[in-house]
Motif scaffolding. Structure first.
Motif, mmCIF file in Angstrom:
data_model
loop_
_atom_site.group_PDB
_atom_site.id
_atom_site.type_symbol
_atom_site.label_atom_id
_atom_site.label_comp_id
_atom_site.label_asym_id
_atom_site.label_seq_id
_atom_site.Cartn_x
_atom_site.Cartn_y
_atom_site.Cartn_z
ATOM 1 N N ARG A 134 0.765 -1.355 0.359
ATOM 2 C CA ARG A 134 0.042 -0.406 -0.104
ATOM 3 C C ARG A 134 0.512 1.057 0.016
ATOM 4 O O ARG A 134 1.441 1.518 0.827
ATOM 5 C CB ARG A 134 -1.164 -0.188 1.239
ATOM 6 N N GLY A 135 0.507 2.266 -1.352
ATOM 7 C CA GLY A 135 1.190 3.000 -1.302
ATOM 8 C C GLY A 135 3.052 2.810 -1.094
ATOM 9 O O GLY A 135 3.692 2.400 -2.318
ATOM 10 N N GLU A 136 4.317 2.995 -0.010
ATOM 11 C CA GLU A 136 5.274 2.855 -0.152
ATOM 12 C C GLU A 136 5.000 1.375 1.223
ATOM 13 O O GLU A 136 6.709 1.611 1.616
ATOM 14 C CB GLU A 136 6.257 3.681 0.309
ATOM 15 N N ILE A 137 4.379 1.097 1.371
ATOM 16 C CA ILE A 137 4.533 -0.109 2.605
ATOM 17 C C ILE A 137 4.556 -1.135 2.342
ATOM 18 O O ILE A 137 3.543 -1.922 1.420
ATOM 19 C CB ILE A 137 3.566 0.866 3.851
ATOM 20 N N ALA A 138 4.744 -1.840 2.276
ATOM 21 C CA ALA A 138 5.028 -3.953 2.096
ATOM 22 C C ALA A 138 4.797 -4.414 3.684
ATOM 23 O O ALA A 138 5.750 -4.186 4.566
ATOM 24 C CB ALA A 138 5.959 -4.070 1.410
ATOM 25 N N ASP A 139 3.590 -5.324 3.724
ATOM 26 C CA ASP A 139 3.808 -5.829 4.399
ATOM 27 C C ASP A 139 3.809 -7.430 3.686
ATOM 28 O O ASP A 139 2.627 -7.573 2.989
ATOM 29 C CB ASP A 139 2.056 -5.696 4.629
ATOM 30 N N VAL A 140 4.497 -8.515 4.307
ATOM 31 C CA VAL A 140 4.978 -9.312 4.464
ATOM 32 C C VAL A 140 4.658 -10.478 5.508
ATOM 33 O O VAL A 140 5.304 -10.655 6.251
ATOM 34 C CB VAL A 140 6.061 -9.591 3.507
ATOM 35 N N THR A 141 4.150 -11.851 5.169
ATOM 36 C CA THR A 141 3.805 -12.867 5.719
ATOM 37 C C THR A 141 4.650 -13.650 5.608
ATOM 38 O O THR A 141 4.034 -14.259 3.675
ATOM 39 C CB THR A 141 2.704 -13.021 6.120
ATOM 40 N N VAL A 142 5.997 -13.990 5.604
ATOM 41 C CA VAL A 142 6.665 -16.383 5.509
ATOM 42 C C VAL A 142 6.780 -16.926 6.399
ATOM 43 O O VAL A 142 6.051 -16.573 7.586
ATOM 44 C CB VAL A 142 8.177 -14.976 5.267
ATOM 45 N N GLN A 143 6.236 -17.808 5.546
ATOM 46 C CA GLN A 143 6.626 -19.626 6.679
ATOM 47 C C GLN A 143 7.900 -19.912 6.143
ATOM 48 O O GLN A 143 8.480 -19.760 5.105
ATOM 49 C CB GLN A 143 5.271 -20.469 6.110
ATOM 50 N N ALA A 144 8.401 -19.771 7.437
ATOM 51 C CA ALA A 144 9.252 -21.074 7.027
ATOM 52 C C ALA A 144 9.380 -22.890 7.936
ATOM 53 O O ALA A 144 8.729 -22.793 8.813
ATOM 54 C CB ALA A 144 10.740 -20.735 7.879
ATOM 55 N N ARG A 145 9.474 -23.462 7.600
ATOM 56 C CA ARG A 145 10.224 -25.452 8.018
ATOM 57 C C ARG A 145 11.378 -25.681 8.432
ATOM 58 O O ARG A 145 11.894 -24.863 7.777
ATOM 59 C CB ARG A 145 9.101 -25.958 7.091
ATOM 60 N N SER A 146 11.161 -26.533 9.688
ATOM 61 C CA SER A 146 12.228 -26.817 9.889
ATOM 62 C C SER A 146 11.966 -28.286 11.102
ATOM 63 O O SER A 146 11.284 -28.925 11.502
ATOM 64 C CB SER A 146 13.038 -26.110 11.368
ATOM 65 N N GLY A 147 12.228 -28.865 9.970
ATOM 66 C CA GLY A 147 11.495 -30.709 10.642
ATOM 67 C C GLY A 147 10.240 -31.441 10.246
ATOM 68 O O GLY A 147 9.819 -30.606 9.361
ATOM 69 N N PRO A 148 9.495 -31.606 11.342
ATOM 70 C CA PRO A 148 7.780 -31.394 11.031
ATOM 71 C C PRO A 148 7.425 -30.006 11.895
ATOM 72 O O PRO A 148 6.414 -30.042 12.234
ATOM 73 C CB PRO A 148 7.934 -32.245 12.718
ATOM 74 N N MET A 149 7.792 -29.148 12.282
ATOM 75 C CA MET A 149 7.403 -27.478 12.922
ATOM 76 C C MET A 149 8.118 -26.884 11.671
ATOM 77 O O MET A 149 8.802 -26.803 10.400
ATOM 78 C CB MET A 149 8.549 -26.823 13.721
ATOM 79 N N SER A 150 6.697 -26.191 11.719
ATOM 80 C CA SER A 150 6.374 -24.125 10.537
ATOM 81 C C SER A 150 6.095 -23.598 11.562
ATOM 82 O O SER A 150 5.965 -23.658 12.571
ATOM 83 C CB SER A 150 5.974 -24.582 9.367
ATOM 84 N N SER A 151 6.511 -21.721 11.273
ATOM 85 C CA SER A 151 6.335 -20.741 11.941
ATOM 86 C C SER A 151 6.251 -20.021 10.771
ATOM 87 O O SER A 151 6.634 -19.698 9.376
ATOM 88 C CB SER A 151 7.272 -20.604 12.214
ATOM 89 N N SER A 152 4.835 -19.174 10.613
ATOM 90 C CA SER A 152 4.575 -18.254 9.789
ATOM 91 C C SER A 152 4.963 -16.800 11.069
ATOM 92 O O SER A 152 4.370 -16.173 12.124
ATOM 93 C CB SER A 152 3.041 -17.932 9.976
ATOM 94 N N VAL A 153 5.596 -15.378 10.270
ATOM 95 C CA VAL A 153 5.682 -14.380 10.851
ATOM 96 C C VAL A 153 5.388 -13.610 9.480
ATOM 97 O O VAL A 153 5.598 -13.063 8.898
ATOM 98 C CB VAL A 153 7.398 -14.436 10.387
ATOM 99 N N ARG A 154 4.948 -12.557 9.945
ATOM 100 C CA ARG A 154 4.827 -11.454 9.744
ATOM 101 C C ARG A 154 5.992 -10.137 9.603
ATOM 102 O O ARG A 154 5.774 -9.853 10.734
ATOM 103 C CB ARG A 154 3.520 -10.617 9.885
ATOM 104 N N SER A 155 5.968 -9.126 8.706
ATOM 105 C CA SER A 155 6.362 -8.133 8.295
ATOM 106 C C SER A 155 6.297 -7.212 7.831
ATOM 107 O O SER A 155 5.879 -7.444 6.375
ATOM 108 C CB SER A 155 8.078 -8.666 8.430
#
Length: 102
Positions: free
Chosen positions: A68-89
């Motif tokens: 939106r304009g010059e602001i970027a909002d991104v959510t990313v998911q990463a895995r390690s073995g059976p575990m995963s995590s999502s983070v918003r930045s």
């Protein structure tokens, strides 16, 4: 006794993998948001394509990308073995010196 020790070690390994996934997702989200903000003026499609390239290079996947304009909002998911995590930045230009960003 050995069975209990094995259960404790298995639990510790799962916690370690969850922590690794969280840190990997956080770093990838920050870098992907910066990449998207860098290309924000070229449009959302180019900005999100850049974010996806950066996230993939970090071993993660973009779940959501919005510009939106010059602001970027991104959510990313990463895995390690059976575990995963999502983070918003979020990333964008700095606000006024000493001022609050709204």
């Amino acid at each position: 006794m050995i069975g209990a020790l094995c259960l404790v070690l298995a639990g510790l390994m799962l916690m370690a993998q969850a922590l690794i996934a969280r840190h990997r997702a956080g770093a990838a989200a920050d870098l992907a948001a910066l990449a998207a903000a860098d290309h924000a003026l070229r449009g959302q499609q180019d900005a999100c394509a850049g974010a996806s390239r950066v996230a993939r290079a970090q071993g993660a996947d973009v779940e959501r990308c919005a510009v939106r304009g010059e602001i970027a909002d991104v959510t990313v998911q990463a895995r390690s073995g059976p575990m995963s995590s999502s983070v918003r930045s979020r990333a964008g230009p700095p606000g006024p010196a000493g001022g609050r960003v709204r």
